[in-house]
Design an enzyme around this catalytic site. Sequence first.
Site, PDB file in Angstrom:
ATOM      1  N   GLU A  62       0.792  -1.235   0.000  1.00 58.76           N
ATOM      2  CA  GLU A  62       0.000   0.000   0.000  1.00 58.76           C
ATOM      3  C   GLU A  62       0.823   1.285   0.000  1.00 58.76           C
ATOM      4  O   GLU A  62       0.509   2.218  -0.765  1.00 58.76           O
ATOM      5  CB  GLU A  62      -0.993   0.008   1.162  1.00 58.76           C
ATOM      6  N   HIS A 131     -11.661  -4.001   8.915  1.00 57.75           N
ATOM      7  CA  HIS A 131     -12.193  -3.874   7.552  1.00 57.75           C
ATOM      8  C   HIS A 131     -13.561  -3.186   7.527  1.00 57.75           C
ATOM      9  O   HIS A 131     -14.333  -3.395   6.594  1.00 57.75           O
ATOM     10  CB  HIS A 131     -12.337  -5.259   6.895  1.00 57.75           C
TER      11      HIS A 131
HETATM   12  C1  LIG Z   1      -2.645  -4.484   4.172  1.00 59.97           C
HETATM   13  C2  LIG Z   1      -3.658  -5.261   3.454  1.00 59.97           C
HETATM   14  N1  LIG Z   1      -3.755  -5.137   2.122  1.00 59.97           N
HETATM   15  C3  LIG Z   1      -4.670  -5.838   1.445  1.00 59.97           C
HETATM   16  C4  LIG Z   1      -5.526  -6.667   2.099  1.00 59.97           C
HETATM   17  C5  LIG Z   1      -6.574  -7.427   1.333  1.00 59.97           C
HETATM   18  N2  LIG Z   1      -6.174  -8.828   1.274  1.00 59.97           N
HETATM   19  C6  LIG Z   1      -6.589  -9.704   2.195  1.00 59.97           C
HETATM   20  S1  LIG Z   1      -5.897 -11.194   2.019  1.00 59.97           S
HETATM   21  C7  LIG Z   1      -5.046 -10.706   0.652  1.00 59.97           C
HETATM   22  C8  LIG Z   1      -4.164 -11.661  -0.048  1.00 59.97           C
HETATM   23  C9  LIG Z   1      -3.145 -12.206   0.882  1.00 59.97           C
HETATM   24  O1  LIG Z   1      -2.384 -13.151   0.247  1.00 59.97           O
HETATM   25  P1  LIG Z   1      -1.363 -14.025   1.061  1.00 59.97           P
HETATM   26  O2  LIG Z   1      -0.593 -13.153   1.973  1.00 59.97           O
HETATM   27  O3  LIG Z   1      -0.613 -14.846   0.100  1.00 59.97           O
HETATM   28  O4  LIG Z   1      -2.288 -14.934   1.982  1.00 59.97           O
HETATM   29  P2  LIG Z   1      -3.330 -16.037   1.494  1.00 59.97           P
HETATM   30  O5  LIG Z   1      -4.631 -15.335   1.383  1.00 59.97           O
HETATM   31  O6  LIG Z   1      -2.874 -16.601   0.223  1.00 59.97           O
HETATM   32  O7  LIG Z   1      -3.331 -17.030   2.588  1.00 59.97           O
HETATM   33  C10 LIG Z   1      -5.303  -9.374   0.370  1.00 59.97           C
HETATM   34  C11 LIG Z   1      -4.732  -8.623  -0.748  1.00 59.97           C
HETATM   35  C12 LIG Z   1      -5.414  -6.747   3.498  1.00 59.97           C
HETATM   36  N3  LIG Z   1      -6.238  -7.509   4.215  1.00 59.97           N
HETATM   37  N4  LIG Z   1      -4.462  -6.057   4.150  1.00 59.97           N
END
Ligand SMILES: Cc1ncc(C[n+]2csc(CCOP(=O)(O)OP(=O)(O)O)c2C)c(N)n1
Lengths: 331, 349
Positions: A62, A131
């Site tokens: 971000e 959120h």
């Molecule tokens: C700081 C932040 N940016 C974006 C999000 C939205 N978001 C939630 S989960 C996710 C993907 C996360 O991917 P990863 O870290 O690989 O975990 P996975 O979901 O694959 O277990 C995103 C972009 C968030 N929750 N927090």
Amino acid sequence: MALQELTYRDALRKALADAMTENPDVVIIGEEVGRYGGAYAVTKDLIKEFGGERVIDTPISEPAIVGAAVGAALAGLRPVAELMYVDFIGMTMDQLANQAAKIRYMFGGQIGVPMVLRTQGGTGRSAGAQHSQSLEAYVMHTPGLRLAMPATVADAYHLLRQALTKPDPVVFIEHKALYTLKETVDLDAPVPDWGKVAIRRQGRDLVIVTYSRQVHYAMEAAKKLAAQGIEATVIDLRTLNPLDFDTIRAEVEKTGRAMVVSEGVMTAGVAAELSARISEECFDFLEDPVIRVAGEDIPISVSTVLETGSVPGPQLIVDTALKLLTGRVAA
Amino acid sequence: MNQPQAVHRADAASNTDLPQLYRMMRRIRTFEERVGELFVRGQSAGSMLHLSIGEESAAAGVCAAMREGDTFTTHHRGHGIFLARGADPNRMMAEIGGKEAGYCHGKGGSMHIADMGLGHLGANAIVGGGIPAVVGAGLAARHKKSGAISAAFFGDGATGQGILYESMNMAALWQLPCLFVCINNQYGMGTRIDQATANPRLHERAQAFGLAAETVDGLDVEAVAEAGRRLVDGVRAGKPAFLVVDCYRFYGHARKDKSPYRDPVEEEQGRNKDPVAFARNALISRKLAEESALDALDAEVAAEMDATIDFTVAQHEPPLSSMFRDVYAPTEPEPEPVRSRIDRILARA
Ligand SMILES: Cc1ncc(C[n+]2csc(CCOP(=O)(O)OP(=O)(O)O)c2C)c(N)n1
Ligand SMILES: [Mg+2]
């Protein structure tokens, strides 16, 4: 053009598509904005229309997304950065508040940062404490940042189009519970200018000043109040910066009573600012204290019961208006 | 600090561990399936439910090397990790249902489960948000000479967050007992890891900071457990480490996502990398368990996890007044409700 049925989401998407068609320098940058089409589907298929060079998927970074938008704006593009949830704005606050907001001023007016930061906030999806927040006060508290928060489908379109013509950074906060709002609109019909409020309803007894989703709750409440003989004016702020205080003042002076409604927490929030300003500027006309109806001073819970209980709804607005106007505490 | 117990554990032959690891992975898988059911029955608090199906070996394998007193944080896909650290599945499911009986009384939900008693310093809905806490917990463990380690579990997506690098640098600089576990399920929402970084060999970044770092194939829980043991022993001795567990996110990002952005062939191949099935086959082929005994174990686990749904459905919602509790310490006054403030002001006017 004719009337058409559009959702808030469709209108936002159309605003982006139209702006991108008109101005080749408009680019979108953010997480999941391209292939995925946006976490709330606002940018759906824009990547097919405009390509990956203009609809740019990013890593989950971000501060760099916002910072890159600042740099792109300095270098002549018209970036629209997307922050998936306004709750992440704290991570980007340096780029937003220390960079974007101050560059024009610090550098003696040499250059502005014409970027838009689109994001969404608010309760309504059991999305929990990190959120579901309404953090517009952070933005409103930062000189140099413009702030728009559309409540209607037409404003979703027009405010976003207008934001994309502004010379300074605009934070554009959508409400997650409004994306499916459907209205019949004529997008060629005139709307108030950028920086002007919309008077959604005119009444003689009290003015309700509000914005974003609470506009709908205030309208619902006003209908119920009308059934009891109370007529409320409902003002939709549309842009919180610039703030059209002249219209607010004129309306409050007509009725002598004002209520400010905000989903954000009460203390030091948008409602606090508006209430203070109305109290100061309309003092001689006020018959009652300016009353704030705002979010509780607590985090948002995942439990639906606690979540809905912690922000204003139509009932709280009705109850407060009745107390204000009848001078008695309802049971 | 460096207690001999850890060495004995490291000596244990994996043969003796595999049945336990299998059992834990089966419990995680079945729990996650029940979370999906809770949603379908309209009993979950919202739809932001992230299932760890396909990545059970990361939780079971790494946590097998941890012990009482160790602390950890997880990302939003953390149910399995907490189960592997001893969670009560009933209280966890109740939290996912937003019920008063849940770990956080319905305030947190699926993405915010925590239990200080079991060392769970918190699941997080901010990608990367829980990582720096293990640096602090590592400092505390060293200061108090507790011999504990602190482990951060996060997804590949968190490697986009600057805070990971700040945290690893501090852990390495100060030689803290910190373990960074990156569960690389290949996707962050709709973004495949190679679309989010020019160098997907994630452990190399940790090496650059001076951490012990490796990548292990999550298909084989014994390999994960072995790597976990090796690294955790070092971490306990003050050598921070980074472990990437390679796996595949079997289903959508959250409960409602159908992953339209994924190639079906890739998905099928990904789901073939099933650590639970792999361990089951290994148990049978190495004659560590009869198939019938595993069927019985699976049925026992299914009954345990079925009960979590019944338990959750029977629980009540948190009382409305509880919303003001725990904003501050219980010794402090609660915030005044908006309604009573309005009543107070307008009663006077
Ligand atoms: C700081 C932040 N940016 C974006 C999000 C939205 N978001 C939630 S989960 C996710 C993907 C996360 O991917 P990863 O870290 O690989 O975990 P996975 O979901 O694959 O277990 C995103 C972009 C968030 N929750 N927090
Ligand atoms: Mg991932």
